[in-house]
Motif scaffolding. Structure first.
Motif, PDB file in Angstrom:
ATOM      1  N   PRO A 259       0.810  -1.215   0.000  1.00 11.89           N
ATOM      2  CA  PRO A 259       0.000   0.000   0.000  1.00 11.89           C
ATOM      3  C   PRO A 259       0.844   1.266   0.000  1.00 11.89           C
ATOM      4  O   PRO A 259       2.006   1.253   0.406  1.00 11.89           O
ATOM      5  CB  PRO A 259      -0.793  -0.112   1.301  1.00 11.89           C
ATOM      6  N   ASP A 260       0.232   2.359  -0.453  1.00  8.74           N
ATOM      7  CA  ASP A 260       0.889   3.661  -0.332  1.00  8.74           C
ATOM      8  C   ASP A 260       0.941   4.084   1.134  1.00  8.74           C
ATOM      9  O   ASP A 260       1.904   4.699   1.575  1.00  8.74           O
ATOM     10  CB  ASP A 260       0.117   4.718  -1.129  1.00  8.74           C
ATOM     11  N   LEU A 261      -0.110   3.780   1.853  1.00 11.58           N
ATOM     12  CA  LEU A 261      -0.257   4.253   3.221  1.00 11.58           C
ATOM     13  C   LEU A 261      -0.765   3.119   4.108  1.00 11.58           C
ATOM     14  O   LEU A 261      -1.633   2.362   3.701  1.00 11.58           O
ATOM     15  CB  LEU A 261      -1.261   5.408   3.246  1.00 11.58           C
ATOM     16  N   GLU A 262      -0.191   3.028   5.298  1.00  7.78           N
ATOM     17  CA  GLU A 262      -0.666   2.058   6.276  1.00  7.78           C
ATOM     18  C   GLU A 262      -1.164   2.817   7.500  1.00  7.78           C
ATOM     19  O   GLU A 262      -0.474   3.710   7.998  1.00  7.78           O
ATOM     20  CB  GLU A 262       0.446   1.088   6.678  1.00  7.78           C
ATOM     21  N   ILE A 263      -2.351   2.492   7.952  1.00  4.86           N
ATOM     22  CA  ILE A 263      -2.953   3.177   9.089  1.00  4.86           C
ATOM     23  C   ILE A 263      -3.039   2.205  10.259  1.00  4.86           C
ATOM     24  O   ILE A 263      -3.636   1.139  10.144  1.00  4.86           O
ATOM     25  CB  ILE A 263      -4.361   3.698   8.735  1.00  4.86           C
ATOM     26  N   SER A 272      -6.358   5.079  23.178  1.00  2.00           N
ATOM     27  CA  SER A 272      -6.753   4.793  21.796  1.00  2.00           C
ATOM     28  C   SER A 272      -5.840   5.629  20.912  1.00  2.00           C
ATOM     29  O   SER A 272      -5.805   6.853  21.030  1.00  2.00           O
ATOM     30  CB  SER A 272      -8.215   5.172  21.557  1.00  2.00           C
ATOM     31  N   VAL A 273      -5.091   4.967  20.045  1.00  2.00           N
ATOM     32  CA  VAL A 273      -4.059   5.646  19.273  1.00  2.00           C
ATOM     33  C   VAL A 273      -4.229   5.340  17.795  1.00  2.00           C
ATOM     34  O   VAL A 273      -4.499   4.201  17.412  1.00  2.00           O
ATOM     35  CB  VAL A 273      -2.648   5.193  19.739  1.00  2.00           C
ATOM     36  N   VAL A 274      -4.063   6.385  16.978  1.00  2.00           N
ATOM     37  CA  VAL A 274      -4.061   6.232  15.525  1.00  2.00           C
ATOM     38  C   VAL A 274      -2.754   6.807  15.001  1.00  2.00           C
ATOM     39  O   VAL A 274      -2.358   7.919  15.383  1.00  2.00           O
ATOM     40  CB  VAL A 274      -5.250   6.967  14.866  1.00  2.00           C
ATOM     41  N   GLY A 275      -2.065   6.057  14.155  1.00  2.00           N
ATOM     42  CA  GLY A 275      -0.796   6.527  13.618  1.00  2.00           C
ATOM     43  C   GLY A 275      -0.479   5.915  12.278  1.00  2.00           C
ATOM     44  O   GLY A 275      -1.158   4.982  11.816  1.00  2.00           O
ATOM     45  N   ILE A 276       0.551   6.447  11.648  1.00  2.00           N
ATOM     46  CA  ILE A 276       1.034   5.949  10.361  1.00  2.00           C
ATOM     47  C   ILE A 276       2.501   5.584  10.508  1.00  2.00           C
ATOM     48  O   ILE A 276       3.310   6.419  10.933  1.00  2.00           O
ATOM     49  CB  ILE A 276       0.881   7.011   9.254  1.00  2.00           C
TER      50      ILE A 276
END
Length: 509
Positions: A259-263, A272-276
């Motif tokens: 993929p171009d981007l992984e989330i 609760s954490v969201v990152g790339i």
């Protein structure tokens, strides 16, 4: 030496103005770490990157730093590095699965302009327009993998079918797994992981070619759940819901393989954490190590305690494949390094690693027994060693070799020098027994230790090494004065890093 310090937790950030961030401005990041290495990583990001707002939790270190990919890639005690998008308190857990999924999607899903800003920042951090211009080891592997895929795929449709089949297989293998102890970390986090599932639609062949590159981005969602939320929702369900929402809102296409981007979405009882992820391969993957031995992050942490200085002489008397020497020589190249081992095969592997790393002029190898080193007394400033355990020290008779090993290391270490050892829990107990037999008074040992102690996850001192219940400070052994014990995880096995300082000539204490 890692010193105790207290840093306030950073508040949960609101939506950042990502489009205005440049590579010279501080960015918010988090890096995963093996259990017990969080204090080492926190110290490293401060020293190496000048990081601020450093916050340690089990398995992660959050920080803010004005650093580019080249500087960030130099971190040696971390596993995977992420650009932090969101960090919030744990999501409320209820019996209403639909409501919980809605809350999770609300955490991740933003308007398309938000994600265009994310892509812009990601590109600025990398200093290029595409994922294939990184110039790193990970990019070389990715290019090779992409080339192989194109060679083996007759058409775009066939390639899509292959990807969907792989995704489906991964979801089936991981279905229903949970890990309810997020503090039990190894080199990699002990959480189940789910990636976007096969129901996610891919971009069709009839799509308008004028569609912008951002809206045509390919992506993958990796979701890790543990604790209370994992008892209600599986990682697969969460990843599927988020992935479907992103496809619908941003018109991205799912691509599990490249993929171009992984989330990344990390949900547990702490936050609760969201990152790339900034890099495709973990930071712990060293391109200069051909044959891996001890985990590189643990080896680096040990070397960081040894107080290596320019012009100093450093010895690993049981060097094995040379991982400790490699990590030390890469980080502190102005010192001179020696490695000894009794095994021809281990020395051959170490020599191969040293040549691969281009450190032939920095590290000398010799075949010798650690019980009788052909080296002058008081000749080394630092000794660092992973004392082998498992088969070699499985029986009582084998473990009785420990006094001979320690006495020989003590002999070749200079007064004022440091000794850093990695010991299993069993060897820790035997080490404690040896120091008891050496006649050290417990009160004296306590006074000698003063305020030195192992570090807990949040950077505070602790009277007990984490998780093991072992005394932090062993008693004095001959002229070796204990300065600290650090509990670390080696995956399925727990171990302890012991640090000693030689305070007098051997035999005169």
């Amino acid at each position: 030496q890692v010193t105790p310090s207290v840093h306030p937790r950073s508040p949960a950030p609101s939506r950042p103005h990502l489009s205005k961030m440049s590579s010279a401005e501080p960015g918010r990041f988090f890096c995963t770490a093996g259990r017990g290495l969080e204090p080492f990583l926190a110290r490293e990001v401060r020293a190496r990157l000048g990081a601020t707002e450093v916050d340690c939790v089990s398995g992660k270190v959050f920080f803010r730093a004005a650093a580019g990919p080249g500087e960030l890639r130099q971190l040696r005690s971390g596993e995977r590095l992420f650009l932090l998008l969101k960090k919030h308190s744990p999501l409320p857990v209820s019996g209403n699965r639909g409501r919980m999924l809605h809350e999770i999607k609300s955490l991740v899903i933003e308007n398309p302009e938000y994600w265009l800003d994310i892509i812009s920042v990601w590109r600025k951090l990398h200093g290029h327009k595409g994922k294939t211009e990184d110039g790193s080891q990970e990019n070389t592997l990715a290019l090779k993998r992409t080339s192989e895929q194109e060679t083996n795929t007759a058409s775009k449709r066939q390639k899509t079918e292959q990807v969907r089949a792989i995704v489906s297989e991964e979801c089936q293998v991981g279905a229903g797994e949970t890990c309810e102890a997020p503090d039990r970390m190894s080199g990699q986090e002990c959480w189940t992981e789910s990636r976007t599932c096969s129901e996610l639609p891919s971009r069709g062949s009839g799509e308008d070619p004028a569609t912008s590159e951002e809206l045509g981005f390919s992506f993958r969602v990796s979701c890790r759940c543990s604790g209370a939320i994992a008892r209600i929702l599986t990682s697969q369900e969460v990843g599927r819901a988020i992935g479907m929402a992103l496809v619908k809102q941003c018109r991205w296409r799912a691509d599990l393989r490249d993929p171009d981007l992984e989330i990344f979405v990390h949900l547990n009882d702490i936050h609760s954490v969201v990152g790339i992820p900034l890099f495709r391969l973990p930071l712990a993957n060293r391109e200069y190590i051909r044959t891996a031995g001890l985990r590189s992050t643990v080896a680096w942490a040990m070397a960081s305690l040894a107080e290596i200085r320019a012009g100093g002489l450093v010895l690993d008397p049981m060097c094995g494949l040379g991982t400790i020497l490699l990590e030390a020589a890469k980080e502190w190249p102005e010192a001179c390094y020696w490695g000894a081992d009794i095994s021809d095969s281990q020395l051959e592997g170490a020599d191969d690693n040293i040549r691969t790393a281009g450190l032939v002029d920095k590290i000398e190898l010799l075949k010798a027994s650690v019980k009788a080193l052909p080296l002058p007394s008081e000749s080394f400033d630092s000794i660092i060693s992973d004392i082998p355990f498992g088969k070699k020290f499985k029986t009582t008779s084998d473990a009785q070799l420990l006094p001979d090993l320690l006495q020989e290391m003590e002999r070749v270490l200079r007064v004022g020098g440091t000794l850093v050892l990695l010991l299993s829990q069993e060897l820790c107990r035997r080490m404690d027994g040896l120091t008891r037999c050496a006649g050290s008074d417990p009160a004296e040992a306590s006074a000698d230790g003063d305020n030195r102690a192992a570090l807990s996850v949040d950077g505070n001192s602790s009277s007990l090494a984490q998780g093991g219940g072992e005394p932090v400070l062993s008693r004095r052994f001959g002229s070796l004065l204990p300065e600290g014990v650090y509990a670390v995880s080696l995956g399925k096995t727990d171990a302890f890093i012991h640090k000693y300082r030689k305070v007098s000539a051997a035999g005169s204490s």
